[in-house]
Design an enzyme around this catalytic site. Structure first.
Site, PDB file in Angstrom:
ATOM      1  CD  GLU A 258      -9.931  -3.382   7.017  1.00 26.68           C
ATOM      2  OE1 GLU A 258     -10.593  -4.278   6.495  1.00 26.68           O
ATOM      3  OE2 GLU A 258      -9.761  -2.275   6.484  1.00 26.68           O
TER       4      GLU A 258
HETATM    5  C1  LIG Z   1      -7.230 -13.517   7.540  1.00 27.47           C
HETATM    6  C2  LIG Z   1      -7.185 -12.424   6.529  1.00 27.47           C
HETATM    7  C3  LIG Z   1      -8.339 -11.742   6.199  1.00 27.47           C
HETATM    8  C4  LIG Z   1      -8.316 -10.741   5.231  1.00 27.47           C
HETATM    9  N1  LIG Z   1      -9.488 -10.138   4.844  1.00 27.47           N
HETATM   10  C5  LIG Z   1      -9.485  -9.319   3.762  1.00 27.47           C
HETATM   11  C6  LIG Z   1     -10.703  -8.844   3.204  1.00 27.47           C
HETATM   12  O1  LIG Z   1     -11.794  -9.109   3.717  1.00 27.47           O
HETATM   13  N2  LIG Z   1     -10.645  -8.082   2.086  1.00 27.47           N
HETATM   14  C7  LIG Z   1      -9.468  -7.759   1.478  1.00 27.47           C
HETATM   15  O2  LIG Z   1      -9.492  -7.067   0.466  1.00 27.47           O
HETATM   16  N3  LIG Z   1      -8.294  -8.190   1.994  1.00 27.47           N
HETATM   17  C8  LIG Z   1      -8.267  -8.966   3.108  1.00 27.47           C
HETATM   18  N4  LIG Z   1      -7.092  -9.442   3.612  1.00 27.47           N
HETATM   19  C9  LIG Z   1      -5.849  -9.023   2.994  1.00 27.47           C
HETATM   20  C10 LIG Z   1      -5.037  -8.084   3.874  1.00 27.47           C
HETATM   21  O3  LIG Z   1      -5.662  -6.841   3.945  1.00 27.47           O
HETATM   22  C11 LIG Z   1      -3.617  -8.028   3.297  1.00 27.47           C
HETATM   23  O4  LIG Z   1      -3.018  -9.278   3.601  1.00 27.47           O
HETATM   24  C12 LIG Z   1      -2.804  -6.889   3.855  1.00 27.47           C
HETATM   25  O5  LIG Z   1      -3.298  -5.654   3.400  1.00 27.47           O
HETATM   26  C13 LIG Z   1      -1.320  -6.978   3.482  1.00 27.47           C
HETATM   27  O6  LIG Z   1      -1.134  -7.241   2.131  1.00 27.47           O
HETATM   28  P1  LIG Z   1      -0.162  -8.453   1.694  1.00 27.47           P
HETATM   29  O7  LIG Z   1      -0.602  -9.654   2.430  1.00 27.47           O
HETATM   30  O8  LIG Z   1      -0.106  -8.507   0.239  1.00 27.47           O
HETATM   31  O9  LIG Z   1       1.241  -8.048   2.277  1.00 27.47           O
HETATM   32  P2  LIG Z   1       2.315  -7.108   1.544  1.00 27.47           P
HETATM   33  O10 LIG Z   1       1.647  -5.896   1.016  1.00 27.47           O
HETATM   34  O11 LIG Z   1       3.119  -7.936   0.605  1.00 27.47           O
HETATM   35  O12 LIG Z   1       3.227  -6.662   2.768  1.00 27.47           O
HETATM   36  C14 LIG Z   1       4.309  -7.468   3.286  1.00 27.47           C
HETATM   37  C15 LIG Z   1       5.125  -6.610   4.235  1.00 27.47           C
HETATM   38  O13 LIG Z   1       5.708  -5.496   3.516  1.00 27.47           O
HETATM   39  C16 LIG Z   1       5.304  -4.255   4.103  1.00 27.47           C
HETATM   40  N5  LIG Z   1       5.080  -3.264   3.055  1.00 27.47           N
HETATM   41  C17 LIG Z   1       4.363  -3.423   1.918  1.00 27.47           C
HETATM   42  N6  LIG Z   1       4.352  -2.273   1.209  1.00 27.47           N
HETATM   43  C18 LIG Z   1       5.066  -1.374   1.916  1.00 27.47           C
HETATM   44  C19 LIG Z   1       5.411   0.005   1.737  1.00 27.47           C
HETATM   45  N7  LIG Z   1       4.976   0.700   0.669  1.00 27.47           N
HETATM   46  N8  LIG Z   1       6.164   0.609   2.667  1.00 27.47           N
HETATM   47  C20 LIG Z   1       6.566  -0.063   3.764  1.00 27.47           C
HETATM   48  N9  LIG Z   1       6.276  -1.357   3.997  1.00 27.47           N
HETATM   49  C21 LIG Z   1       5.533  -1.997   3.091  1.00 27.47           C
HETATM   50  C22 LIG Z   1       4.028  -4.567   4.885  1.00 27.47           C
HETATM   51  O14 LIG Z   1       3.823  -3.651   5.964  1.00 27.47           O
HETATM   52  C23 LIG Z   1       4.277  -5.988   5.364  1.00 27.47           C
HETATM   53  O15 LIG Z   1       5.015  -5.979   6.540  1.00 27.47           O
HETATM   54  C24 LIG Z   1      -7.094 -10.396   4.613  1.00 27.47           C
HETATM   55  C25 LIG Z   1      -5.921 -11.074   4.964  1.00 27.47           C
HETATM   56  C26 LIG Z   1      -5.957 -12.087   5.895  1.00 27.47           C
HETATM   57  C27 LIG Z   1      -4.687 -12.830   6.218  1.00 27.47           C
END
Ligand SMILES: Cc1cc2nc3c(=O)[nH]c(=O)nc-3n(C[C@H](O)[C@H](O)[C@H](O)COP(=O)(O)OP(=O)(O)OC[C@H]3O[C@@H](n4cnc5c(N)ncnc54)[C@H](O)[C@@H]3O)c2cc1C
Length: 587
Positions: free
Chosen positions: A434
């Site tokens: 989220e």
């Molecule tokens: C168990 C689980 C359930 C989930 N359920 C859903 C769901 O129902 N629907 C759905 O759509 N998604 C879902 N997700 C996805 C989840 O919302 C994402 O994993 C999350 O938004 C982070 O994206 P990412 O994993 O690509 O991490 P990334 O975006 O790659 O982030 C990695 C790190 O970099 C940081 N970062 C990234 N961009 C920036 C920025 N611009 N400035 C500063 N820091 C930054 C982040 O804060 C984080 O610490 C789920 C994930 C999990 C693990």
């Protein structure tokens, strides 16, 4: 260990810190009475403790296996979900027009906390359905509402929220799932999504997916995203289920925690394309999704409170039983000052996070029900300001408190059979999904504190100052140095806010480097004042046995946690250069 829903504490915070009691008196909720609130909370507490909580470890152990495209939920979960939905819990805050009960969001927030204390993996599913309902109700065309809203509101069908793709996580604008216009006004959806919570399961006959995709002629980035409703099974005009849509679950993730929640990779278009219906306007999908996301963010915040509450209960019970060393009293470790410090930290952080979350829920109510446009606008801005704080602070608290819970158990905390380890594993996801907590902090600094040219945050600071003044004028020695410590914390918050408002335009990198410590500073001041408000309210209730307990906890927070505000202020205003200067590169 079993979960005991802390119904009295929850009711107290709702009425006295979140302002539900005052709002009821002012008629914001029509003929709702405090007695009804108490009755709803008592029933929810009973259901959470007796029906859901016993399934938590079962879900952790069994997980959600996928076989031949079907996900089987853990034993007992379908029966529990069906009873929960039939009890009307899914539609508690939903519109009466669609089969909901029209009760306050603040009250629903309290119930969401209890479902998630009982089991985070169980609680997260309905959260997404509730968000889907809100997006459809606000932005959907009438025929779509007629077909889907009642079944979603009653929980007969569940909803999903689908943003994430491998290259599009925090950066939603990078998503590639395609939507092409069909001649009949529907859309052909092709592509795949990852990490989709409850993407496939056997709890309900149908699953309604809310999928973000891009039209061929869409502008790049977030301005070119549209939202589509994609049912697992088509629904006839008579409401009957028809053929299967071209949407399937390809795999289920193996995760650190919330094993009872199926996290699915979804594939659209193996057979040529799934059929979707547009929600809202083309290329305006992110706006619709934000409706769901704010709702879901508060719910995830409540997961943080929920897991912290459960971990605190469990650690307190263990510390009362375990005898070790030369502890006073009956010899149990709860008599060691260091263990007491851990338990008090757990309780104080949990209660502060709860107060912030419920206040956010109450602000959402004010946004919808305020007596005039000015009141609704003020409430909407308050909800906007508090949402990232509620989400990031509470989920960090969930993690920290669950970790302390393991620590209180010593070696037994690391052993799965106590359950403390499951709370720790489950809690870890909430700061990630989220919108990561880093993204929440950036939202707070770049979009929320500048609201109204800084007027929204200033009004909030004035309220915190009024609380500090009330503590001081209570002149009760039991408060110790609460007044002084909270005044210092609010001063730090104000100076850091002014600094950031100046830097956001002039030196955005410096402002962004301070975002996370600023959010914690904000919550330290706000949480401390919320607990002080509760203590003052308890004092006002003549003869309340609550008062000494609540004053003691407010004092503990002020003297042991809010005092960190000064250090956080320095980190915000002086730490940015060191973040920029240190070369990281490959390790
Ligand atoms: C168990 C689980 C359930 C989930 N359920 C859903 C769901 O129902 N629907 C759905 O759509 N998604 C879902 N997700 C996805 C989840 O919302 C994402 O994993 C999350 O938004 C982070 O994206 P990412 O994993 O690509 O991490 P990334 O975006 O790659 O982030 C990695 C790190 O970099 C940081 N970062 C990234 N961009 C920036 C920025 N611009 N400035 C500063 N820091 C930054 C982040 O804060 C984080 O610490 C789920 C994930 C999990 C693990």
């Amino acid at each position: 260990m079993s979960y005991r829903a802390p119904v009295e504490d929850i009711a107290f915070t709702l009425k006295h810190a979140a302002g539900l009691g005052r709002a009821i008196d002012e008629g914001l909720y029509g003929d709702l009475t405090e007695d009804v609130v108490d009755a709803v909370l008592a029933e929810a507490g009973k259901f959470a403790s007796t029906v859901i909580a016993p399934l938590n470890a079962v879900g952790d152990k069994h997980g959600t296996p996928l076989k031949d495209g079907k996900v089987t939920m853990p034993p007992g979960w379908k029966e529990a979900y069906t009873a929960w939905a039939q009890g009307g819990w899914n539609g508690l805050a939903g519109s009466e027009e669609w089969g909901g009960q029209g009760l306050p969001h603040a009250l629903n927030s309290a119930c969401i906390e209890m479902w998630n204390s009982a089991s985070m993996a169980f609680g997260i599913g309905p959260v997404l359905t509730m968000g889907a309902i809100e997006a459809l109700e606000r932005h959907g065309a009438e025929p779509l509402k007629q077909k889907y809203l009642t079944k979603l509101t009653t929980g007969e069908w569940m909803g999903t929220m689908q943003l994430t793709e491998p290259q599009a996580g925090s950066d939603v604008g990078a998503l590639r799932t395609k939507a092409e216009r069909n001649p009949d006004g529907t859309y052909r959806i092709t592509g795949s999504k990852i990490f989709i919570t409850y993407g496939e399961h056997d709890l309900t006959d149908n699953i309604i997916h809310f999928v973000l995709a891009r039209l061929p002629d869409a502008p790049p980035g977030t301005r070119g995203i549209s939202l589509f409703l994609v049912p697992k099974f088509f629904v006839g005009d008579d409401g009957k289920l028809g053929a299967r849509n071209d949407a399937r679950c390809h795999s289920v993730e193996h995760k650190l925690g919330i094993h009872g929640s199926p996290t699915c990779t979804m594939v659209y278009g193996d057979g040529g394309g799934a059929t979707g219906w547009l929600i809202g306007e083309e290329n305006r999908g992110l706006n619709c999704m934000f409706t769901m996301m704010n709702n879901a963010r508060l719910a995830v915040a409540l997961q943080g409170v929920a897991i912290a509450e459960r971990a605190t209960q469990q650690a307190t019970a263990y510390a009362n039983e375990r005898k070790q060393g030369r502890a006073g009293g009956n010899g149990a470790i709860i008599n060691h000052p260091d263990v007491r410090r851990m338990l008090l930290t757990m309780r104080a952080l949990t209660r502060a996070a709860r107060a912030i979350c419920y206040a956010t829920g109450a602000a959402i109510d004010g946004e919808h029900r305020g007596k005039d446009a000015a009141a609704r606008k003020a409430a909407s801005e308050r909800a906007a300001l508090l949402t990232p704080i509620a989400k990031a602070f509470s989920t960090d608290v969930g993690m920290e408190v669950a970790s302390l819970g393991v620590q209180v158990h010593g070696g037994m905390g690391f052993i799965e059979e106590t359950g403390a380890a499951q709370h720790y594993r489950d809690a870890r996801i909430a700061p990630i999904y989220e919108g990561t907590n880093g993204i929440q902090a950036i939202d707070l600094v770049t979009r929320k504190i500048p609201l109204g040219g800084g007027a929204v945050v200033r009004t909030y600071l004035d309220e915190l100052r009024r609380t500090v003044a009330a503590v001081r004028s209570a002149n009760d020695p039991a408060f110790g140095s609460t007044g002084t410590r909270l005044a210092d914390a609010v001063d730090s918050l104000e100076r850091a806010t002014v600094w950031l408002l100046d830097k956001i335009e002039k030196a955005p990198e410096a402002a962004l480097a301070g975002a996370t410590p600023y959010l914690r500073l904000f919550a330290s001041a706000a949480g401390g004042c919320a607990l002080a408000e509760e203590a003052l309210a308890a004092t006002r209730l003549n003869g309340s046995a609550e008062a000494p307990r609540r004053i003691a906890l407010a004092r503990f927070f002020a003297e042991n946690i809010a005092v960190q505000a000064g250090g956080l202020e320095t980190t915000v205003t002086e730490g940015a250069d060191s973040v920029a200067d240190v070369a990281l590169g490959a390790a």
